[in-house]
Design an enzyme around this catalytic site. Sequence first.
Site, mmCIF file in Angstrom:
data_model
loop_
_atom_site.group_PDB
_atom_site.id
_atom_site.type_symbol
_atom_site.label_atom_id
_atom_site.label_comp_id
_atom_site.label_asym_id
_atom_site.label_seq_id
_atom_site.Cartn_x
_atom_site.Cartn_y
_atom_site.Cartn_z
ATOM 1 N N SER A 142 -4.549 -11.153 -7.669
ATOM 2 C CA SER A 142 -4.007 -12.498 -7.055
ATOM 3 C C SER A 142 -4.378 -13.489 -7.909
ATOM 4 O O SER A 142 -5.676 -12.897 -8.457
ATOM 5 C CB SER A 142 -4.431 -12.696 -5.651
ATOM 6 O OG SER A 142 -4.149 -14.056 -5.222
ATOM 7 N N TYR A 155 -11.284 -12.995 0.435
ATOM 8 C CA TYR A 155 -10.144 -12.374 -0.386
ATOM 9 C C TYR A 155 -10.278 -12.648 -1.792
ATOM 10 O O TYR A 155 -9.742 -11.624 -2.522
ATOM 11 C CB TYR A 155 -8.882 -13.349 0.364
ATOM 12 C CG TYR A 155 -7.511 -12.833 -0.270
ATOM 13 C CD1 TYR A 155 -6.981 -11.643 0.037
ATOM 14 C CD2 TYR A 155 -6.937 -13.652 -1.169
ATOM 15 C CE1 TYR A 155 -5.805 -11.327 -0.404
ATOM 16 C CE2 TYR A 155 -5.762 -13.031 -1.634
ATOM 17 C CZ TYR A 155 -5.205 -12.032 -1.216
ATOM 18 O OH TYR A 155 -4.013 -11.589 -1.896
HETATM 19 N N1 LIG Z 1 1.824 -12.838 -0.166
HETATM 20 C C1 LIG Z 1 1.177 -13.416 -1.127
HETATM 21 O O1 LIG Z 1 1.052 -14.589 -1.232
HETATM 22 C C2 LIG Z 1 0.173 -12.782 -2.137
HETATM 23 C C3 LIG Z 1 -0.163 -13.222 -3.117
HETATM 24 C C4 LIG Z 1 -1.186 -12.417 -4.147
HETATM 25 C C5 LIG Z 1 -1.322 -11.176 -3.789
HETATM 26 N N2 LIG Z 1 -0.921 -10.505 -2.841
HETATM 27 C C6 LIG Z 1 -1.221 -9.055 -2.476
HETATM 28 O O2 LIG Z 1 0.109 -8.321 -2.614
HETATM 29 C C7 LIG Z 1 -0.131 -7.323 -1.644
HETATM 30 C C8 LIG Z 1 1.057 -7.114 -0.639
HETATM 31 O O3 LIG Z 1 0.787 -8.200 0.345
HETATM 32 P P1 LIG Z 1 2.002 -8.744 0.954
HETATM 33 O O4 LIG Z 1 1.908 -10.277 0.905
HETATM 34 O O5 LIG Z 1 3.272 -8.142 0.708
HETATM 35 O O6 LIG Z 1 1.490 -8.470 2.598
HETATM 36 P P2 LIG Z 1 2.226 -7.833 3.527
HETATM 37 O O7 LIG Z 1 3.632 -8.393 4.048
HETATM 38 O O8 LIG Z 1 1.124 -8.053 4.976
HETATM 39 O O9 LIG Z 1 2.311 -6.420 3.329
HETATM 40 C C9 LIG Z 1 1.121 -5.635 3.174
HETATM 41 C C10 LIG Z 1 1.556 -4.048 3.687
HETATM 42 O O10 LIG Z 1 0.499 -3.148 3.442
HETATM 43 C C11 LIG Z 1 0.065 -2.616 4.495
HETATM 44 N N3 LIG Z 1 -1.322 -2.178 4.622
HETATM 45 C C12 LIG Z 1 -2.536 -3.029 5.062
HETATM 46 N N4 LIG Z 1 -3.521 -2.142 5.215
HETATM 47 C C13 LIG Z 1 -2.991 -0.852 4.863
HETATM 48 C C14 LIG Z 1 -3.947 0.194 5.215
HETATM 49 N N5 LIG Z 1 -5.128 0.281 5.291
HETATM 50 N N6 LIG Z 1 -3.086 1.298 4.851
HETATM 51 C C15 LIG Z 1 -2.022 1.474 4.655
HETATM 52 N N7 LIG Z 1 -1.157 0.427 4.418
HETATM 53 C C16 LIG Z 1 -1.745 -0.853 4.741
HETATM 54 C C17 LIG Z 1 0.407 -3.587 5.611
HETATM 55 O O11 LIG Z 1 0.649 -2.741 6.875
HETATM 56 P P3 LIG Z 1 0.428 -3.592 8.343
HETATM 57 O O12 LIG Z 1 1.348 -4.434 8.445
HETATM 58 O O13 LIG Z 1 0.137 -2.552 9.304
HETATM 59 O O14 LIG Z 1 -1.003 -4.430 8.066
HETATM 60 C C18 LIG Z 1 1.776 -3.917 5.329
HETATM 61 O O15 LIG Z 1 2.885 -3.209 5.317
HETATM 62 C C19 LIG Z 1 -1.517 -7.234 -1.344
HETATM 63 O O16 LIG Z 1 -2.641 -6.640 -2.049
HETATM 64 C C20 LIG Z 1 -1.865 -8.722 -1.276
HETATM 65 O O17 LIG Z 1 -3.242 -9.003 -1.419
HETATM 66 C C21 LIG Z 1 -0.182 -11.063 -1.842
#
Ligand SMILES: NC(=O)c1ccc[n+]([C@@H]2O[C@H](COP(=O)([O-])OP(=O)(O)OC[C@H]3O[C@@H](n4cnc5c(N)ncnc54)[C@H](OP(=O)(O)O)[C@@H]3O)[C@@H](O)[C@H]2O)c1
Length: 262
Positions: A142, A155
């Site tokens: 990130s 984070y």
């Molecule tokens: N959104 C942003 O602005 C942003 C920016 C930079 C980087 N990121 C990174 O991008 C990635 C995806 O994030 P997102 O924004 O798409 O979040 P999200 O919508 O919450 O999706 C994350 C997914 O990962 C699953 N997950 C979490 N813990 C898990 C585990 N222990 N085992 C298996 N699956 C698991 C979640 O399931 P549950 O729903 O059950 O928790 C969810 O389906 C992450 O690494 C995040 O840090 C996001």
Amino acid sequence: MTPGRGRVAIVTGAANGIGRATALEMAARGYRLGLIDRDPARLAEVAGRVETAGVEACAAEADVVDPAAIQAAVDAVEAVLGPCDVLVACAGVGRMTHVPDLDTAGLRAMLEVNVLGMAQSFEAVLPGMIGRGRGHLVGISSVAGLRGMPWMASYSASKAAVWTYLEGLRPALKRRGVRITTVFPGFVRTGMTLDVPFARPVTMLEPEQAAVHIVRAIEKGSRDYMFPWLTALGMGFLRRSPNRLYDWMMDRAGPKALTTDF
Ligand SMILES: NC(=O)c1ccc[n+]([C@@H]2O[C@H](COP(=O)([O-])OP(=O)(O)OC[C@H]3O[C@@H](n4cnc5c(N)ncnc54)[C@H](OP(=O)(O)O)[C@@H]3O)[C@@H](O)[C@H]2O)c1
């Protein structure tokens, strides 16, 4: 011929947000998809969408924090689709950090899922990739991992660990034919950012836009890939800022960014 050309991609965190959108974007480009997450109902929905795009999908439920579970899920996917060409580790969690309660349980969860969960997902496909002398591992860091960010210290720490861990692994894997791409997204509108009490509207990409960037990074074979470009530009400035200037800016900007104290 589409760019995926029937190659096998496994996406963790595929049930929601960036992982889900990345899986669908890869399906549209011809990859066959292994989908891993912990919510079987959501996974089934995504698998259905992938198959609608005309490519094969295999969903497997696993918590990436459990090494046996993630290995079993990868084995199940590879048994159906064949050896994994690309693993995109999107499973992740994010929580705010406040004081004086440092929410060390939250810090532990972020390190476990974002760092260990990613490493364990890679470990599950790595012997096969090394044996074949080819493969591609994609980690999602990130922009918040490039400097310590107000209100998200834990984070930031987890995402900095993703960045340096992958950087350190790169030479040993490169010699064995396995490429590593580290992706640094800015804000994306997902469940992770939905509840952040921003004081004013924040420009965010949609998950589908983020997915286009991630797939572009994969297909270019980028070492590091940051998006969107304006955030990348701002982050480039912040990374090079002297500590005193950075601290001064964060002292002022941080408290104004949210409606809650931290
Ligand atoms: N959104 C942003 O602005 C942003 C920016 C930079 C980087 N990121 C990174 O991008 C990635 C995806 O994030 P997102 O924004 O798409 O979040 P999200 O919508 O919450 O999706 C994350 C997914 O990962 C699953 N997950 C979490 N813990 C898990 C585990 N222990 N085992 C298996 N699956 C698991 C979640 O399931 P549950 O729903 O059950 O928790 C969810 O389906 C992450 O690494 C995040 O840090 C996001």
